[in-house]
Design a protein around this motif. Structure first.
Motif, PDB file in Angstrom:
ATOM      1  N   LYS A  41      41.481  40.184  36.228  1.00  0.00           N
ATOM      2  CA  LYS A  41      40.239  39.537  36.275  1.00  0.00           C
ATOM      3  C   LYS A  41      39.247  40.052  37.283  1.00  0.00           C
ATOM      4  O   LYS A  41      39.573  40.049  38.425  1.00  0.00           O
ATOM      5  N   VAL A  42      38.059  40.859  36.820  1.00  0.00           N
ATOM      6  CA  VAL A  42      37.503  41.709  37.727  1.00  0.00           C
ATOM      7  C   VAL A  42      35.889  41.197  37.553  1.00  0.00           C
ATOM      8  O   VAL A  42      35.451  41.322  36.253  1.00  0.00           O
ATOM      9  N   LYS A  43      35.263  40.524  38.694  1.00  0.00           N
ATOM     10  CA  LYS A  43      34.017  40.113  38.347  1.00  0.00           C
ATOM     11  C   LYS A  43      32.871  41.203  38.389  1.00  0.00           C
ATOM     12  O   LYS A  43      31.987  41.330  37.418  1.00  0.00           O
ATOM     13  N   VAL A 147      46.907  48.671  35.104  1.00  0.00           N
ATOM     14  CA  VAL A 147      46.976  47.825  36.600  1.00  0.00           C
ATOM     15  C   VAL A 147      46.468  46.407  36.357  1.00  0.00           C
ATOM     16  O   VAL A 147      45.485  46.206  35.762  1.00  0.00           O
ATOM     17  N   LEU A 148      47.235  45.559  36.859  1.00  0.00           N
ATOM     18  CA  LEU A 148      47.366  44.139  36.987  1.00  0.00           C
ATOM     19  C   LEU A 148      46.176  43.871  38.198  1.00  0.00           C
ATOM     20  O   LEU A 148      46.820  43.677  39.265  1.00  0.00           O
ATOM     21  N   TRP A 149      45.087  43.857  37.922  1.00  0.00           N
ATOM     22  CA  TRP A 149      43.959  43.493  38.998  1.00  0.00           C
ATOM     23  C   TRP A 149      43.840  41.931  38.948  1.00  0.00           C
ATOM     24  O   TRP A 149      43.145  41.548  38.384  1.00  0.00           O
ATOM     25  N   ASP A 150      44.480  41.180  39.973  1.00  0.00           N
ATOM     26  CA  ASP A 150      44.253  39.885  39.779  1.00  0.00           C
ATOM     27  C   ASP A 150      43.412  39.163  40.609  1.00  0.00           C
ATOM     28  O   ASP A 150      43.174  39.460  42.042  1.00  0.00           O
ATOM     29  N   ASP A 151      42.593  38.730  40.046  1.00  0.00           N
ATOM     30  CA  ASP A 151      41.348  37.731  40.669  1.00  0.00           C
ATOM     31  C   ASP A 151      40.479  38.689  41.766  1.00  0.00           C
ATOM     32  O   ASP A 151      40.522  38.401  42.708  1.00  0.00           O
ATOM     33  N   VAL A 152      39.815  39.957  41.101  1.00  0.00           N
ATOM     34  CA  VAL A 152      38.917  40.635  41.967  1.00  0.00           C
ATOM     35  C   VAL A 152      37.689  40.276  41.849  1.00  0.00           C
ATOM     36  O   VAL A 152      37.033  40.264  40.865  1.00  0.00           O
TER      37      VAL A 152
END
Length: 421
Positions: A41-43, A147-152
């Motif tokens: 999750k990337v804002k 890549v697992l981009w958690d809550d960015v």
């Protein structure tokens, strides 16, 4: 071609915010964007670019991520400078990236900045990257999709210099929300900025502003600002393209010292406060306002405050409530050992942000990550120590192993460990 340039010159603004109908919009543009990992999750994605090398893009990338991280935002860095990666060293990261069937886990700095760089994948840090353009471009895409981009909240992309394959790949493949152009005071700055501006506009990417590096050297005795590289031209260049100047970074010993000692997260300086405020405005935050950091961490425990060896069979979880990186509450959640499915639902219901555990089944891990919960498996020992290690960034480096995931959720585990890598 001439018609396009004429239209752009008459509107004087980025195509991304232009509502006019012109020849540049007459054809449907192909969408080459790569899908984000389904567990990520990337804002906002911010590109840090320049028309030439050696102007300090990596420092601007790193320090902006540090500044926003201090204010409670979740920040990440995608190091797209594949042949000249320098981001991990500035943060003191020398471990290798780990992963499992779900994807690659980024490295996490001591203060919580998530980082992915090719240096985390190479056999040694000084191994040269002798790859052709398509391979380099493919690596950048994988950094986004695998890549697992958690809550960015903010992902910063450190671009290589120029307008070649990699910047083109980033602009086409990633949903870039804006770019910051980094430059230096030399007279040729106008031409360098022009290249970056023209490429961003051609790709319909908003330009957030300009940062000037090496702006001046301040005398330690009298405070006079000495223009080592000549008179600055950043103001006139910014005015030409109707862009704000977001910061002027001096030549300062503390900057070089922080990077050389791998302690950029300890650096303090006001040089990029305006840039940080501009980025916060993208998420609706007010100038000078911080995002409150609140976390709920759950750890399966054995009744003696030790990490239990199997997520799905734990009878209880110790809950840690963290505000602004300080413990404000601790409680016990009863799980009754009801299995992976019900335990995952309890984690979601209790609004858990992070699960630190020993062994965990793949199905349970997917369920947690789908619910936006960060999972750090492979941990053992005292639960209080594990929670504290997560907060100071040392857990994954010294304890948790991202590879400790059970393929079979029904078998037994040794206490506090996992034998099924």
């Amino acid at each position: 071609m001439s018609e396009t340039y004429e239209t752009q010159s008459s509107c004087g603004d980025s195509c991304s915010s232009c509502q006019a109908s012109c020849s540049s919009r007459s054809k449907e543009k192909d969408d080459f964007r790569e899908p984000l990992n389904p567990y990520s999750k990337v804002k906002k994605v911010i590109g840090i670019v320049s028309g030439k090398g050696g102007v300090g893009k990596s420092f601007v990338t790193s320090y902006l991520s540090v500044l926003l991280n201090r204010e409670g935002f979740h920040t990440a860095i995608l190091d797209a400078d594949i042949t000249g990666p320098s981001i991990p060293k500035a943060f003191g990261i020398h471990s290798k990236a780990q992963g499992n069937e779900l994807g690659i886990f980024p490295a996490i700095s001591k203060k919580g900045v998530k980082i992915m760089s090719v240096n985390l994948l190479l056999e040694t840090e000084d191994t040269p990257v002798i790859w052709r353009g398509p391979v380099i471009a493919g690596t950048v895409k994988q950094f986004w999709s695998d890549v697992l981009w958690d809550d960015v909240d903010y992902m910063f992309v450190d671009m290589p210099p120029g307008t070649g394959d990699v910047p083109l790949t980033v602009f086409q493949s990633l949903p870039v929300d804006g770019v910051i152009i980094v430059t230096s005071p030399q007279e040729l700055v106008s031409m360098i900025v022009s290249k970056a501006v023209n490429m961003a506009e051609a790709m319909n990417i908003p330009i957030l502003g300009i940062v000037e590096n090496y702006s001046y050297l301040e005398c330690g005795n009298c405070g006079e600002k000495i223009s080592v590289f000549g008179t600055s031209h950043v103001e006139e260049t910014a005015e030409k393209y109707h862009l704000p100047v977001l910061g002027r970074i001096p030549i300062h010993p503390s900057i070089a010292e922080a990077v050389d000692k791998e302690q950029i997260e300890e650096l303090n300086g006001p040089w990029l406060f305006d840039a940080a405020d501009a980025l916060k405005a993208m998420l609706g935050e007010k100038k000078g306002e911080s995002k409150k950091s609140f976390l709920r961490i759950a750890i399966p425990t054995d009744g003696n405050n030790n990490v239990f060896g199997h997520f799905g069979k734990a009878a209880e979880f110790t809950l840690y409530e963290i505000k602004d990186n300080e413990l404000v509450g601790k409680a016990i959640l009863s799980a009754a050992g009801e299995g992976h499915g019900k335990t995952v639902e309890m984690m979601k219901r209790e609004k858990i942000n992070v699960v630190i555990c020993g062994g965990i089944g793949m199905e349970a891990m997917e369920g947690l990550m789908t619910g936006g919960i960060l999972v750090i498996p492979g941990t053992s020992g005292d639960a209080d120590v594990a929670a504290a290690a997560y907060l100071d960034g040392s857990l994954q480096e010294n304890g948790g192993k991202a590879t400790c995931v059970c393929q079979d959720g029904e078998h037994e585990h040794k206490e506090g460990s996992c034998d099924c890598h």
